[in-house]
Write a protein that holds these residues in place. Sequence first.
Motif, PDB file in Angstrom:
ATOM      1  N   GLU A  13       0.923  -1.354  -0.044  1.00  0.00           N
ATOM      2  CA  GLU A  13       0.158  -0.089   0.145  1.00  0.00           C
ATOM      3  C   GLU A  13       0.765   1.172  -0.005  1.00  0.00           C
ATOM      4  N   GLU A  14       1.836   1.230   0.986  1.00  0.00           N
ATOM      5  CA  GLU A  14       2.699   2.397   0.843  1.00  0.00           C
ATOM      6  C   GLU A  14       3.411   2.545  -0.456  1.00  0.00           C
ATOM      7  N   TYR A  15       3.696   1.630  -1.071  1.00  0.00           N
ATOM      8  CA  TYR A  15       4.385   1.531  -2.201  1.00  0.00           C
ATOM      9  C   TYR A  15       3.371   2.245  -3.387  1.00  0.00           C
ATOM     10  N   VAL A  16       2.575   1.607  -3.376  1.00  0.00           N
ATOM     11  CA  VAL A  16       1.247   2.377  -4.474  1.00  0.00           C
ATOM     12  C   VAL A  16       1.074   3.918  -4.217  1.00  0.00           C
ATOM     13  N   LEU A  17       1.379   4.034  -2.830  1.00  0.00           N
ATOM     14  CA  LEU A  17       0.890   5.496  -2.480  1.00  0.00           C
ATOM     15  C   LEU A  17       2.175   6.243  -2.719  1.00  0.00           C
ATOM     16  N   GLY A  18       3.217   5.729  -2.804  1.00  0.00           N
ATOM     17  CA  GLY A  18       4.501   6.591  -3.315  1.00  0.00           C
ATOM     18  C   GLY A  18       5.009   7.093  -1.863  1.00  0.00           C
ATOM     19  N   THR A  19       4.864   6.433  -0.731  1.00  0.00           N
ATOM     20  CA  THR A  19       5.714   6.900   0.521  1.00  0.00           C
ATOM     21  C   THR A  19       6.625   6.074   1.076  1.00  0.00           C
ATOM     22  N   MET A  43      -1.014  -4.872  -8.466  1.00  0.00           N
ATOM     23  CA  MET A  43      -1.839  -4.479  -9.537  1.00  0.00           C
ATOM     24  C   MET A  43      -3.332  -4.181  -9.171  1.00  0.00           C
ATOM     25  N   THR A  45      -4.275  -3.122  -5.974  1.00  0.00           N
ATOM     26  CA  THR A  45      -4.054  -2.159  -5.068  1.00  0.00           C
ATOM     27  C   THR A  45      -4.248  -0.645  -6.027  1.00  0.00           C
ATOM     28  N   GLU A  46      -3.219  -0.880  -7.180  1.00  0.00           N
ATOM     29  CA  GLU A  46      -3.349   0.234  -7.957  1.00  0.00           C
ATOM     30  C   GLU A  46      -4.452   0.247  -8.649  1.00  0.00           C
ATOM     31  N   SER A  47      -5.072  -0.567  -9.162  1.00  0.00           N
ATOM     32  CA  SER A  47      -6.441  -0.722 -10.004  1.00  0.00           C
ATOM     33  C   SER A  47      -7.371  -0.088  -8.926  1.00  0.00           C
ATOM     34  N   ALA A  48      -7.421  -0.493  -7.748  1.00  0.00           N
ATOM     35  CA  ALA A  48      -8.576   0.135  -6.947  1.00  0.00           C
ATOM     36  C   ALA A  48      -8.406   1.522  -6.737  1.00  0.00           C
ATOM     37  N   LEU A  49      -7.028   2.138  -6.361  1.00  0.00           N
ATOM     38  CA  LEU A  49      -7.063   3.585  -6.261  1.00  0.00           C
ATOM     39  C   LEU A  49      -7.194   4.143  -7.627  1.00  0.00           C
ATOM     40  N   GLU A  50      -6.928   3.633  -8.648  1.00  0.00           N
ATOM     41  CA  GLU A  50      -7.013   4.259 -10.187  1.00  0.00           C
ATOM     42  C   GLU A  50      -8.676   4.705 -10.349  1.00  0.00           C
ATOM     43  N   ALA A  53      -9.512   7.203  -7.949  1.00  0.00           N
ATOM     44  CA  ALA A  53      -9.214   8.597  -8.678  1.00  0.00           C
ATOM     45  C   ALA A  53     -10.384   8.877  -9.759  1.00  0.00           C
TER      46      ALA A  53
END
Lengths: 308, 181
Positions: A13-19, A43, A45-50, A53
Amino acid sequence: MNIQAYIESGILEEYVLGTVSPQEKQEVECMSHIYPEIKEELMRTESALEQYALKHQTPPPAFLKETLFAQMNFDEVTEEPESTEAISAEPTLVQSDDNIKKLPVDSDFRAEVQPGQAREVNTDATIADSGATVIYPSWAKFAVAASILFAALFGWSALQMSGVKKQNEQYAAEMAVLKSDMDVVKKDAEYKDALASLYRNPHHKVVRMAGLEKSPQSIVAAIWDTKTNDVLLDVQNLPATPAGKQYQLWTIVDGKPVDMGVLDQEFSHKVLKMKQANPGAVAFAITLEKTGGSPSPTMEDMFVMGKV
Amino acid sequence: MATSKVKYSEEELVVALKRNERTAFEFLYDHYSGALFNIICKTLRDEERAADVLQESFLKIWKNIASYNPEKGRLFTWILNIARNGAIDAARVEGRKPIMDDIDDRVALNERDTSEELNTVSSDMKSIVNMLRPERKILIDMAYFQGYTHEEISEELKIPLGTVKSRIRTALQELKQYFAV
């Protein structure tokens, strides 16, 4: 490696959030490369956030798109040599024909797909490439062939050139070695000739200076022309001088040292011309002094001495 | 927002973008500019500056598309990073921290976002938009949209770091469940 535990650690999660830190970033990328489960979770996680957004949109000003695309240049498409790929993309383009702005290359591509019409539509191709049953514009083929040929030739000649250059360098190096060898031999011969004539001259008095405790191996001969009082030195063996030091020749006249000049730093294998000697000199000696010489000898640093 | 009729899968889109096809970039713009603009506005708040940053970001995307590696993540994550960093940089140039509202303001904004959405989305979508509890949504917005680190969020909102982390995790789990493919 417990993959589930890794996934649940929250690092993804932190990776996807860029932190994450750059180190952790690399770690996650490495892990997702190795474990498909981790990649899938990433993927997801990224997809869900996408999608999250995309649920939150604020339309930008309407004029922006036009201003933006006016600054972009899509010419490169026409220069793409990969015609086959362009053709495979054709169905989408055709289907969307009416709705999108046509690319300048559109008609060319279509001409390629339908060879029957090619001659009518794409005159360039027919003129340049008469007779051949061809789809692609011939200049493109020639250009590609020419550039490949050129590249190959260039590569080959570069290779050849580098070989020649290398050989040349080798020859030059060998020549330099030979030349310097020759120089040494020549100098040596001159030196020996000079020495021989010096020793043979009846007016010459040879004073042998032997090594003292400091340097027992040292030996230098002074050749004193009793007619002219010229003094020449033949250094047969002396240690190399340390930095900032130089050998200096002295004569002893009336019990006092008299300066006879410093020895050239390159003192081996050549005859050194020194100052003229006082006819009353009773001994010769060499000391090690600071570069340029001293007014009086440093007795502790006397290397050789010889009585007349 | 005009949408072109061309439809791309993500893979096709990436290939077409890398081939510098205008239709692909138009699709990208039509599809994502709203989301990106929303994110930039959250950091800059000044719509004019935000429009500039969106334009700069998009040009950057266009120029650097060759360096995007699908192996490392989804296209949107990549372009979002560009836009987000552009917004953060712009905020920094203006010599101030990215805008940070207090929680009440934030919640009100989120509700505005939500109500905007309600007009256009199906009732099925309502639940999705509403599914995140406000205190979690703020965290996601700050971390994901505005690039705050967990530490910064903890400091800014005066919430313990552990709580920030666990709330973000829970929020992401919820999102994943809602958007499960």
